[in-house]
Design an enzyme around this catalytic site. Sequence first.
Site, PDB file in Angstrom:
ATOM      1  N   TYR A  17       0.506  -6.851   3.960  1.00  0.00           N
ATOM      2  CA  TYR A  17       0.011  -6.004   2.870  1.00  0.00           C
ATOM      3  C   TYR A  17      -1.379  -6.473   2.438  1.00  0.00           C
ATOM      4  O   TYR A  17      -2.301  -5.670   2.312  1.00  0.00           O
ATOM      5  CB  TYR A  17       0.996  -6.033   1.689  1.00  0.00           C
ATOM      6  CG  TYR A  17       0.483  -5.304   0.488  1.00  0.00           C
ATOM      7  CD1 TYR A  17       0.378  -3.914   0.475  1.00  0.00           C
ATOM      8  CD2 TYR A  17       0.081  -5.994  -0.656  1.00  0.00           C
ATOM      9  CE1 TYR A  17      -0.115  -3.238  -0.620  1.00  0.00           C
ATOM     10  CE2 TYR A  17      -0.415  -5.331  -1.762  1.00  0.00           C
ATOM     11  CZ  TYR A  17      -0.504  -3.952  -1.737  1.00  0.00           C
ATOM     12  OH  TYR A  17      -1.002  -3.285  -2.829  1.00  0.00           O
ATOM     13  N   GLU A  39       3.541   1.355  -8.025  1.00  0.00           N
ATOM     14  CA  GLU A  39       3.019   0.516  -9.110  1.00  0.00           C
ATOM     15  C   GLU A  39       3.816   0.750 -10.392  1.00  0.00           C
ATOM     16  O   GLU A  39       4.083  -0.189 -11.141  1.00  0.00           O
ATOM     17  CB  GLU A  39       1.528   0.776  -9.348  1.00  0.00           C
ATOM     18  CG  GLU A  39       0.624   0.305  -8.227  1.00  0.00           C
ATOM     19  CD  GLU A  39       0.560  -1.200  -8.019  1.00  0.00           C
ATOM     20  OE1 GLU A  39       1.073  -1.974  -8.861  1.00  0.00           O
ATOM     21  OE2 GLU A  39      -0.009  -1.617  -7.007  1.00  0.00           O
ATOM     22  N   TRP A  47       5.570  -7.831  -7.171  1.00  0.00           N
ATOM     23  CA  TRP A  47       5.151  -6.867  -6.154  1.00  0.00           C
ATOM     24  C   TRP A  47       5.931  -7.079  -4.855  1.00  0.00           C
ATOM     25  O   TRP A  47       6.244  -6.116  -4.157  1.00  0.00           O
ATOM     26  CB  TRP A  47       3.647  -6.970  -5.922  1.00  0.00           C
ATOM     27  CG  TRP A  47       3.150  -5.924  -4.971  1.00  0.00           C
ATOM     28  CD1 TRP A  47       2.595  -6.133  -3.751  1.00  0.00           C
ATOM     29  CD2 TRP A  47       3.193  -4.499  -5.146  1.00  0.00           C
ATOM     30  NE1 TRP A  47       2.285  -4.938  -3.151  1.00  0.00           N
ATOM     31  CE2 TRP A  47       2.642  -3.912  -3.989  1.00  0.00           C
ATOM     32  CE3 TRP A  47       3.652  -3.658  -6.159  1.00  0.00           C
ATOM     33  CZ2 TRP A  47       2.526  -2.536  -3.813  1.00  0.00           C
ATOM     34  CZ3 TRP A  47       3.530  -2.288  -5.989  1.00  0.00           C
ATOM     35  CH2 TRP A  47       2.977  -1.740  -4.833  1.00  0.00           C
TER      36      TRP A  47
END
Length: 183
Positions: A17, A39, A47
Amino acid sequence: MKKRCFWSTNDPLYISYHDNEWGKPVYDDETLFEFLVLESFQAGLSWITILKKRENFRAAFDQFDYRKIAAYDANKMEELRLNEGIVRNRLKIKAAVVNAQLFMEIQKEFGSFSTYVWSYVQDRPIVNHFSDRSEVPATTPISDALSKDLKRRGFKFVGSTIIYAFMQATGMVNDHTTDCFCH
């Protein structure tokens, strides 16, 4: 070994990522919507939790097709709430549906969601030159303004911190630290 930003762990998913997505400019409405949803679901969580569930989110939310999500009814939202592969927060699920509907309203008004959000940074990424994690902000005046306008339009789970993370993820802001090979 490549030097990466402080937040990138040794997890291969996180490394991929970081190296291939985070901070890279995104202009595609479908991808922008995906990040907006992810998000918003990340709020209060790490995350990496979202990244690990990303494929489940894609399957559960029709590959983030905002046209389909905008039409979700109470039965579909309850099905999502029972889906153990995603974050099962009722308010965040409802927000995804509401935000999909409002996303399309912005597209009608501006031609695309991309045109709308990128106008906040004059259509080009802001490249910061932070050398230390303590310099990287959680919010900025731009994320404050974008958040405020999204909220005014009725969007949910779009506080300034979430919006700044969205801006970082979609490359509106490049916050790779100066010692990172992606800077």
